[in-house]
Design an enzyme around this catalytic site. Structure first.
Site, PDB file in Angstrom:
ATOM      1  N   TYR A  55      -5.769  12.491  21.957  1.00  0.00           N
ATOM      2  CA  TYR A  55      -6.514  12.349  23.218  1.00  0.00           C
ATOM      3  C   TYR A  55      -7.624  11.313  23.106  1.00  0.00           C
ATOM      4  CZ  TYR A  55      -3.631  16.016  25.043  1.00  0.00           C
ATOM      5  OH  TYR A  55      -2.526  16.719  25.471  1.00  0.00           O
ATOM      6  N   GLN A  93      -0.878  14.875  38.481  1.00  0.00           N
ATOM      7  CA  GLN A  93      -0.582  15.451  37.165  1.00  0.00           C
ATOM      8  C   GLN A  93      -1.215  14.585  36.085  1.00  0.00           C
ATOM      9  OE1 GLN A  93       3.928  16.644  37.061  1.00  0.00           O
ATOM     10  NE2 GLN A  93       3.647  15.062  38.600  1.00  0.00           N
ATOM     11  N   ASN A  94      -1.754  13.440  36.500  1.00  0.00           N
ATOM     12  CA  ASN A  94      -2.275  12.485  35.516  1.00  0.00           C
ATOM     13  C   ASN A  94      -3.641  12.923  35.013  1.00  0.00           C
ATOM     14  OD1 ASN A  94      -0.005  11.102  36.120  1.00  0.00           O
ATOM     15  ND2 ASN A  94      -1.003   9.566  37.404  1.00  0.00           N
ATOM     16  N   ASP A  96      -5.620  10.629  33.660  1.00  0.00           N
ATOM     17  CA  ASP A  96      -6.512   9.463  33.757  1.00  0.00           C
ATOM     18  C   ASP A  96      -7.396   9.622  35.000  1.00  0.00           C
ATOM     19  OD1 ASP A  96      -5.358   8.128  36.177  1.00  0.00           O
ATOM     20  OD2 ASP A  96      -3.583   7.853  34.927  1.00  0.00           O
ATOM     21  N   HIS A 111      -3.429  19.028  35.863  1.00  0.00           N
ATOM     22  CA  HIS A 111      -3.239  19.096  34.404  1.00  0.00           C
ATOM     23  C   HIS A 111      -4.516  18.735  33.646  1.00  0.00           C
ATOM     24  CE1 HIS A 111       1.443  18.570  34.785  1.00  0.00           C
ATOM     25  NE2 HIS A 111       1.023  19.762  35.134  1.00  0.00           N
ATOM     26  N   CYS A 122     -17.200  29.797  25.812  1.00  0.00           N
ATOM     27  CA  CYS A 122     -18.007  30.144  27.004  1.00  0.00           C
ATOM     28  C   CYS A 122     -17.468  29.485  28.275  1.00  0.00           C
ATOM     29  CB  CYS A 122     -19.471  29.783  26.786  1.00  0.00           C
ATOM     30  SG  CYS A 122     -19.762  27.995  26.731  1.00  0.00           S
ATOM     31  N   CYS A 138     -20.292  23.123  21.068  1.00  0.00           N
ATOM     32  CA  CYS A 138     -20.402  23.190  22.538  1.00  0.00           C
ATOM     33  C   CYS A 138     -21.870  22.963  22.919  1.00  0.00           C
ATOM     34  CB  CYS A 138     -19.946  24.565  23.013  1.00  0.00           C
ATOM     35  SG  CYS A 138     -20.371  24.892  24.745  1.00  0.00           S
ATOM     36  N   THR A 179       6.734  10.438  39.746  1.00  0.00           N
ATOM     37  CA  THR A 179       6.894  11.548  38.797  1.00  0.00           C
ATOM     38  C   THR A 179       8.377  11.858  38.597  1.00  0.00           C
ATOM     39  OG1 THR A 179       6.378  13.871  38.329  1.00  0.00           O
ATOM     40  CG2 THR A 179       6.355  13.219  40.637  1.00  0.00           C
ATOM     41  N   ASN A 204       9.466   6.469  44.195  1.00  0.00           N
ATOM     42  CA  ASN A 204       9.605   6.414  42.736  1.00  0.00           C
ATOM     43  C   ASN A 204      10.375   5.158  42.342  1.00  0.00           C
ATOM     44  OD1 ASN A 204       8.753   8.002  40.478  1.00  0.00           O
ATOM     45  ND2 ASN A 204      10.898   8.384  39.982  1.00  0.00           N
TER      46      ASN A 204
END
Ligand code: OAD
Length: 235
Positions: A55, A93-94, A96, A111, A122, A138, A179, A204
């Site tokens: 990530y 769903q991205n 970014d 997502h 927490c 955290c 997608t 698409n």
């Protein structure tokens, strides 16, 4: 205006022309990083450093890309619909942030998003734009080793499902953009919309796994298809 209340679902295809890799294409993200290793709770438990690394690369890549005409057209659509008393529910769903940077004001990240972190203890969430490590504390509860990217992994419940279902029930038109229709529950939104007797449209690059569920399909790159379609809607 034929449609005033529109729900749009976007996927990796809308960001492809900005330079962000899709998942399932040849050489796509899941080919280089097995999904079970980097996008499941089990993978994270086994090798948190690998998951943070994966990530971190994605987050760093955000700094090298910009929104394309498809993201900008959807921001224009949002403004146009609101001005005429309508509304746009934009679900992505991205992970970014190109919709936001393209000007969209209200984006549902079902997502999650790369620029947010989540404390598993927490449940504090905070914006984070730089690299992360497995042992980071955290900022709210100070517990170490349990902060993770705020991303929905396989086997976890996507965010905002109630809001999404209500929006589908109330819209005039459901549109899916870029997608593959391979991942549920997002892949099932078209069937849900059909169940509510809504019009459905797919934009698409190529036919997707769910193409046959849509009443209309248009094939081509999002950067030209989406602005063209937005112009038609706002005419
Ligand atoms: P995929 O990689 O599965 O599919 C991308 C789709 O975009 C394909 O159907 C391509 O044909 C299409 N496409 C590619 N370039 C395009 C372009 N320039 N214009 C229009 N369409 C284009 O990505 P998603 O469907 O977004 O989940 O994947 C869904 C989810 O699966 C992701 O959110 C991710 C992944 O595993 C999680 O990580 C939980």
């Amino acid at each position: 205006m034929k449609y005033k209340n529109i729900v749009i679902l976007t996927g990796a295809g809308i960001s492809a022309e900005s330079g962000i890799d899709t998942f399932r294409a040849e050489g796509g993200l899941w080919e280089n990083y097995p999904v079970e290793q980097v996008a499941t709770p089990e993978g994270y438990a086994k090798d948190p450093d690998l998951v943070h690394h994966f990530y971190n690369l994605r987050r760093a890549a955000l700094k090298t890309v910009t929104p394309n005409p498809a993201h900008e057209a959807l921001a224009h659509l949002e403004t146009g619909l609101v001005k005429s008393g309508g509304c746009l529910t934009l679900i992505t769903q991205n992970v970014d942030d190109l919709h936001e940077r393209g000007g969209s004001k209200d984006v549902i990240h079902m997502h999650g998003i790369l620029t947010s972190m989540l404390c598993a203890v927490c449940e504090h969430r905070w914006e984070h734009y730089d690299d992360t490590q497995a042992n980071m504390p955290c900022p709210a509860c100070s517990v170490q080793n349990l902060c993770r990217p705020d991303i929905v992994w396989f086997g976890e419940m996507p965010y905002h499902m109630r809001r999404i279902e209500s929006a589908l029930a109330a819209c005039d038109l459901f549109v899916s953009i870029g997608t593959s229709g391979a991942v549920y529950p997002a892949a099932g939104f078209v069937q849900m919309a059909r169940g509510f007797n809504k019009a459905t449209l797919e934009l698409n690059l190529e036919s997707s796994q769910g193409s046959h569920y849509f009443q209309e399909n248009r094939l081509g790159p999002a950067s030209s298809l989406v602005p063209q379609w937005v112009d038609e809607v706002l005419k």
